[in-house]
Design a protein around this motif. Structure first.
Motif, short mmCIF file in Angstrom:
data_model
loop_
_atom_site.label_atom_id
_atom_site.label_comp_id
_atom_site.label_asym_id
_atom_site.label_seq_id
_atom_site.Cartn_x
_atom_site.Cartn_y
_atom_site.Cartn_z
N GLU A 1 -18.99 6.86 60.66
CA GLU A 1 -18.45 6.76 59.32
C GLU A 1 -17.45 7.89 59.10
O GLU A 1 -17.71 9.04 59.43
CB GLU A 1 -19.58 6.87 58.29
N CYS A 2 -16.28 7.54 58.55
CA CYS A 2 -15.24 8.54 58.33
C CYS A 2 -14.27 8.02 57.28
O CYS A 2 -14.37 6.88 56.84
CB CYS A 2 -14.51 8.86 59.64
N ASP A 3 -13.34 8.88 56.91
CA ASP A 3 -12.27 8.47 56.00
C ASP A 3 -11.23 7.71 56.82
O ASP A 3 -10.33 8.30 57.42
CB ASP A 3 -11.65 9.72 55.34
N THR A 4 -11.37 6.39 56.87
CA THR A 4 -10.49 5.59 57.73
C THR A 4 -9.04 5.60 57.24
O THR A 4 -8.11 5.43 58.04
CB THR A 4 -10.99 4.14 57.83
N GLY A 5 -8.84 5.82 55.94
CA GLY A 5 -7.47 5.92 55.43
C GLY A 5 -6.76 7.14 55.98
O GLY A 5 -5.62 7.06 56.44
N GLN A 6 -7.46 8.27 55.97
CA GLN A 6 -6.87 9.49 56.51
C GLN A 6 -6.66 9.37 58.01
O GLN A 6 -5.62 9.78 58.54
CB GLN A 6 -7.77 10.69 56.21
N LEU A 7 -7.63 8.79 58.71
CA LEU A 7 -7.51 8.64 60.16
C LEU A 7 -6.35 7.71 60.50
O LEU A 7 -5.63 7.94 61.49
CB LEU A 7 -8.82 8.12 60.75
N ALA A 8 -6.14 6.68 59.70
CA ALA A 8 -5.01 5.78 59.94
C ALA A 8 -3.69 6.52 59.83
O ALA A 8 -2.78 6.34 60.64
CB ALA A 8 -5.05 4.62 58.95
N ARG A 9 -3.59 7.39 58.82
CA ARG A 9 -2.37 8.17 58.66
C ARG A 9 -2.19 9.15 59.83
O ARG A 9 -1.07 9.35 60.32
CB ARG A 9 -2.39 8.92 57.33
N LEU A 10 -3.28 9.76 60.27
CA LEU A 10 -3.20 10.68 61.41
C LEU A 10 -2.71 9.94 62.66
O LEU A 10 -1.93 10.50 63.45
CB LEU A 10 -4.56 11.32 61.68
N LEU A 11 -3.17 8.72 62.86
CA LEU A 11 -2.73 7.95 64.02
C LEU A 11 -1.23 7.66 63.95
O LEU A 11 -0.53 7.74 64.97
CB LEU A 11 -3.51 6.63 64.10
N GLN A 12 -0.74 7.36 62.75
CA GLN A 12 0.70 7.14 62.60
C GLN A 12 1.49 8.41 62.93
O GLN A 12 2.49 8.37 63.64
CB GLN A 12 1.02 6.71 61.18
N HIS A 13 1.02 9.54 62.39
CA HIS A 13 1.71 10.81 62.64
C HIS A 13 1.68 11.16 64.13
O HIS A 13 2.69 11.59 64.71
CB HIS A 13 1.07 11.94 61.84
N LEU A 14 0.52 10.97 64.75
CA LEU A 14 0.38 11.28 66.17
C LEU A 14 1.30 10.39 67.00
O LEU A 14 1.93 10.87 67.96
CB LEU A 14 -1.07 11.10 66.60
N ASN A 15 1.39 9.13 66.64
CA ASN A 15 2.22 8.21 67.41
C ASN A 15 3.67 8.66 67.43
O ASN A 15 4.31 8.70 68.48
CB ASN A 15 2.11 6.80 66.82
N GLY A 16 4.20 9.02 66.26
CA GLY A 16 5.59 9.49 66.21
C GLY A 16 5.78 10.78 66.98
O GLY A 16 6.76 10.94 67.72
N GLY A 17 4.83 11.71 66.84
CA GLY A 17 4.94 12.97 67.56
C GLY A 17 4.80 12.79 69.06
O GLY A 17 5.47 13.47 69.85
#
Length: 206
Positions: free
Chosen positions: A148-164
Motif C-alpha cells: 500500500e502506498c500513495d500511487t499518485g505520488q509514485l506515478a509522478r515519480l515514475l514520470q520524472h524518473l523516465n525523463g531523467g
C-alpha cells in the motif's frame, strides 16, 4: 487501365512526421522532409495541414489519445500489472532510440513549454500518462504485487524518473535506452515490491 493510386492517409503522414522529428529538430524540419518520408508531394501537406506548424500540431494532438491505447495493449499482453507497467515505460523509449533523437526531443519540448497551443497538448499527454500509470499501480496494489502506498505520488515519480533516465542515457550512452530505462524503473519500484518470505518447506506465502 491501371488501378488508381491509393491515397496516403493523414495517419500515415503523421506517423512519417514523427519519424522525421526523431532525426530533425524544430528549426531544421521542413515540409519537404516530411513529404519525402511519407511518399507524397509537399503540396499535399500544404493542402491538408496548411503550414509546418499546422502539421506539427496535428502530429502532437495524436499523442494524448495514444497513451490509453498503449497502456491497454500492455495490460492485454501481461497478466501482471507491475510487469505491464515496467514494459510500457521501457517500450516508450523507442520513440528516441539515439542520443540525437533525445536531443531533438528536448528541442521540441522547448516549443511545448513556450507555445500555448503545444503546451496544452503536452499537458494533456502528461496527465494521461500519470492517470494510466496510477491505474496500473492501483492494480498492482490490489494484486498484492506492491505494498500500500500513495500511487499518485509514485506515478509522478515514475514520470520524472523516465525523463531523467532518458537524459542520463543520452549523456552516458551505455547500452540501449530501453535497457537503461527498465533498470531505473525497476530500481524505483524495488522498495515497493512485496517480499515473499520462504517457509522451511520451500513454499512461499505473502
Amino acid at each position: 487501365m491501371s488501378p488508381r493510386p491509393r491515397e496516403t492517409t493523414d495517419e500515415e503522414i503523421l506517423a512519417a512526421t514523427g519519424r522525421v522529428m526523431q532525426r530533425l529538430g524544430p528549426a531544421q524540419i521542413t515540409l519537404a522532409d516530411v513529404a519525402k518520408e511519407a511518399g507524397v508531394v509537399p503540396a499535399t501537406l500544404i493542402q491538408r495541414f496548411k503550414t509546418k506548424r499546422g502539421l506539427l500540431l496535428a502530429t502532437c494532438r495524436a499523442a494524448p489519445d495514444l497513451v490509453p491505447r498503449q497502456f491497454a495493449d500492455a495490460r492485454a499482453k501481461h497478466i501482471s500489472p507491475l510487469t505491464a507497467l515496467v514494459e510500457i515505460y521501457a517500450d516508450c523509449s523507442g520513440f528516441a532510440p539515439t542520443p540525437e533523437a533525445v536531443a531533438n526531443g528536448l528541442a521540441y519540448l522547448q516549443v511545448d513549454l513556450t507555445d500555448p497551443e503545444f503546451h496544452a497538448i503536452t499537458l494533456a499527454q502528461f496527465r494521461a500518462l500519470e492517470h494510466e500509470t496510477r491505474r496500473l499501480l492501483d492494480a498492482a496494489v490490489a494484486a498484492r504485487e506492491i505494498c500500500e502506498c500513495d500511487t499518485g505520488q509514485l506515478a509522478r515519480l515514475l514520470q520524472h524518473l523516465n525523463g531523467g533516465a532518458m537524459l542520463g542515457w543520452a549523456v552516458f550512452r551505455e547500452g540501449t535506452l530501453e535497457r537503461w530505462v527498465r533498470r531505473e524503473v525497476e530500481a524505483l519500484l524495488r522498495p515497493y515490491r512485496r517480499k515473499k518470505p520462504v517457509r522451511e518447506s520451500g513454499e512461499t506465502r505473502d
